[in-house]
Design an enzyme around this catalytic site. Structure first.
Site, PDB file in Angstrom:
ATOM      1  N   LYS A  49      31.398  42.354  40.960  1.00  0.00           N
ATOM      2  CA  LYS A  49      31.196  42.432  39.505  1.00  0.00           C
ATOM      3  C   LYS A  49      29.729  42.694  39.186  1.00  0.00           C
ATOM      4  CE  LYS A  49      30.845  37.374  39.294  1.00  0.00           C
ATOM      5  NZ  LYS A  49      31.606  36.140  38.962  1.00  0.00           N
ATOM      6  N   ARG A 147      36.757  27.031  30.999  1.00  0.00           N
ATOM      7  CA  ARG A 147      36.128  28.309  30.664  1.00  0.00           C
ATOM      8  C   ARG A 147      37.218  29.355  30.718  1.00  0.00           C
ATOM      9  NH1 ARG A 147      31.908  31.191  34.798  1.00  0.00           N
ATOM     10  NH2 ARG A 147      33.909  31.565  35.796  1.00  0.00           N
ATOM     11  N   TYR A 276      -1.979  39.475  26.862  1.00  0.00           N
ATOM     12  CA  TYR A 276      -1.701  39.010  25.504  1.00  0.00           C
ATOM     13  C   TYR A 276      -2.001  37.527  25.344  1.00  0.00           C
ATOM     14  CZ  TYR A 276       0.786  43.400  24.682  1.00  0.00           C
ATOM     15  OH  TYR A 276       1.107  44.714  24.541  1.00  0.00           O
TER      16      TYR A 276
HETATM   17  C1  LIG Z   1      31.817  35.312  40.014  1.00  0.00           C
HETATM   18  C2  LIG Z   1      33.096  34.735  40.438  1.00  0.00           C
HETATM   19  C3  LIG Z   1      33.356  34.554  41.797  1.00  0.00           C
HETATM   20  C4  LIG Z   1      32.295  34.778  42.859  1.00  0.00           C
HETATM   21  O1  LIG Z   1      31.474  33.638  42.871  1.00  0.00           O
HETATM   22  P1  LIG Z   1      30.189  33.571  43.826  1.00  0.00           P
HETATM   23  O2  LIG Z   1      29.644  32.209  43.625  1.00  0.00           O
HETATM   24  O3  LIG Z   1      29.275  34.630  43.307  1.00  0.00           O
HETATM   25  O4  LIG Z   1      30.637  33.838  45.182  1.00  0.00           O
HETATM   26  C5  LIG Z   1      34.607  34.116  42.167  1.00  0.00           C
HETATM   27  N1  LIG Z   1      35.554  33.861  41.258  1.00  0.00           N
HETATM   28  C6  LIG Z   1      35.341  33.988  39.934  1.00  0.00           C
HETATM   29  C7  LIG Z   1      36.439  33.672  38.978  1.00  0.00           C
HETATM   30  C8  LIG Z   1      34.100  34.414  39.470  1.00  0.00           C
HETATM   31  O5  LIG Z   1      33.873  34.540  38.166  1.00  0.00           O
END
Ligand SMILES: *Cc1c(COP(=O)(O)O)cnc(C)c1O
Length: 396
Positions: A49, A147, A276
């Site tokens: 992702k 979530r 700055y």
């Molecule tokens: C991002 C995510 C993962 C991967 O988690 P990592 O800690 O980056 O390995 C797995 N499952 C879900 C639902 C996620 O959102």
């Protein structure tokens, strides 16, 4: 036999590094991390992702698949389609699409979708019905994040509806998934509760007549530190790019390095305000070196006052605030000149600050910094060498 199949060291400085900030993507590190993590998982899903955590979704996906990953995970169908259009044929799961989204792409491109609600189930089933095909889904139970995923009280109804959709020939439930909220801290009680909730959810799915073959709960932290959460598949993202969310298992290699050239130097006396609002003032005669990258390139302003970079083999502090496009380094009496190259984010193979150190300085996660590295950086991709195991010292 080649003498340097998998060099773990710092990537060499190429001519472009003397004129432009460069992000070096170490696919050899991704390959190494995949092998390490795959060895501890029954089946590894490479989560790519957010453009492979900022390092290139297609590159990270191909590398992971070539070194032990069996499937890919993304959050949106758009990301899944990008992989398909690049020719990636492995199983892909997308888990954060809106139920109103047109899920035809899932059917047309053979992408599995996560189903956390009846609305999502309906969307998947109607896309499949429209196209006269079956869509593979993973029912997604909220195992304690509050979530994403299906709240446990709605889960039995979701399982029953999914079974009806299976009998109607529109969906096939191939997986049940959950997600751990407290894996990084290796919180034993919270992870045991989540695992129990997941096991109960799988039993409820089976009671509804479903036969999910892929049960998956854990991500990187779980693979590294929570062996009891492994089940059939582990969804691993951060670990592929070298981030250990637990901070306790020094087995992964950082996959990103950022360098920047010095574009200007000036020698100043004591008491000179820099940048700055003059948040930094020199205390003695010194040299100031200007690097052409800033917060638009992903360096956090909040690291101002703490951050260092490596130049001439030494760590030197940033002087003043990180600007949008530039930072100043107080290099002291080092004979730094324009065209010299500073390592801003290192891989841990030299004394340069690591992504984890930057995250500490900025009060954030390495994940945030990595996914925020800007599009303006020149990208140099070091390929994954054909290196089945990790044995540089065995070579002559
Ligand atoms: C991002 C995510 C993962 C991967 O988690 P990592 O800690 O980056 O390995 C797995 N499952 C879900 C639902 C996620 O959102």
């Amino acid at each position: 036999m080649s003498t340097t199949v998998c060099p773990p060291g710092t990537a060499p400085v190429t001519p472009v590094a003397r004129t432009r900030p460069v992000l070096t993507v170490r696919l050899d590190a991704v390959a190494h991390n995949t092998r390490v993590l795959a060895a501890s998982a029954r089946r590894l899903m490479a989560v790519v992702k957010a453009d492979g955590f900022g390092l290139g979704a297609v590159d990270v996906a191909r590398t992971a698949l070539a070194h032990g990953a069996r499937a890919l995970g993304v959050t949106t169908l758009a990301e899944a389609v990008e992989l398909r259009l690049a020719g990636v044929r492995a199983p892909v799961l997308s888990w954060l699409d809106a139920p109103g989204a047109d899920l035809s792409d899932a059917v047309l491109h053979g992408v599995d979708v996560a189903v956390p609600s009846l609305a999502h189930l309906d969307a998947a089933a109607s896309a499949a019905r429209r196209l006269g095909r079956v869509v593979d889904v993973h029912l997604y139970l909220d195992t304690g994040t509050a979530r994403d995923g299906c709240p446990p009280e709605l889960w039995p109804a979701l399982c029953a509806a999914a079974r009806r959709a299976e009998l109607a020939g529109t969906v096939r439930v191939v997986g049940v998934m959950g997600h751990l909220a407290c894996a990084a801290g290796l919180d034993a009680a919270a992870n045991a509760a989540a695992t129990a909730r997941f096991v109960r959810g799988v039993a409820q799915a089976r009671a509804a007549g479903l036969r999910p073959v892929l049960r998956h709960l854990g991500a990187t932290a779980a693979v590294l530190g929570l062996p009891g959460t492994a089940f059939d598949l582990s969804r691993v993202g951060a670990g592929l790019v070298g981030i250990d969310p637990t901070g306790r298992y020094p087995v992964l290699r950082a996959a990103a390095q950022v360098t920047a050239p010095v574009v200007q130097v000036r020698d100043v006396g004591a008491g000179v305000g820099v940048g700055y609002d003059h948040t930094y003032r020199t205390t003695a005669r010194t040299r100031l070196a200007l690097l052409p990258l800033g917060y638009a390139d992903g360096l956090p302003v909040s690291a101002s006052g703490h951050a260092e970079v490596l130049v001439h083999g030494r760590r030197r502090p940033l002087a003043g605030r990180v600007s949008m496009d530039q930072v100043v380094v107080d290099v002291g009496d080092l004979p730094v000149q324009p065209g010299d190259v500073a390592t801003v984010i290192g891989t841990g193979d030299d004394p340069a600050p690591t992504l984890t150190e930057w995250a500490g300085w900025a009060g954030t996660l390495p994940h945030e910094l990595l996914t925020g590295l800007g599009r303006r950086l020149v990208r140099r991709v070091v390929p994954a060498s054909p290196c089945p195991t990790d044995f540089p010292e065995e070579h002559p």
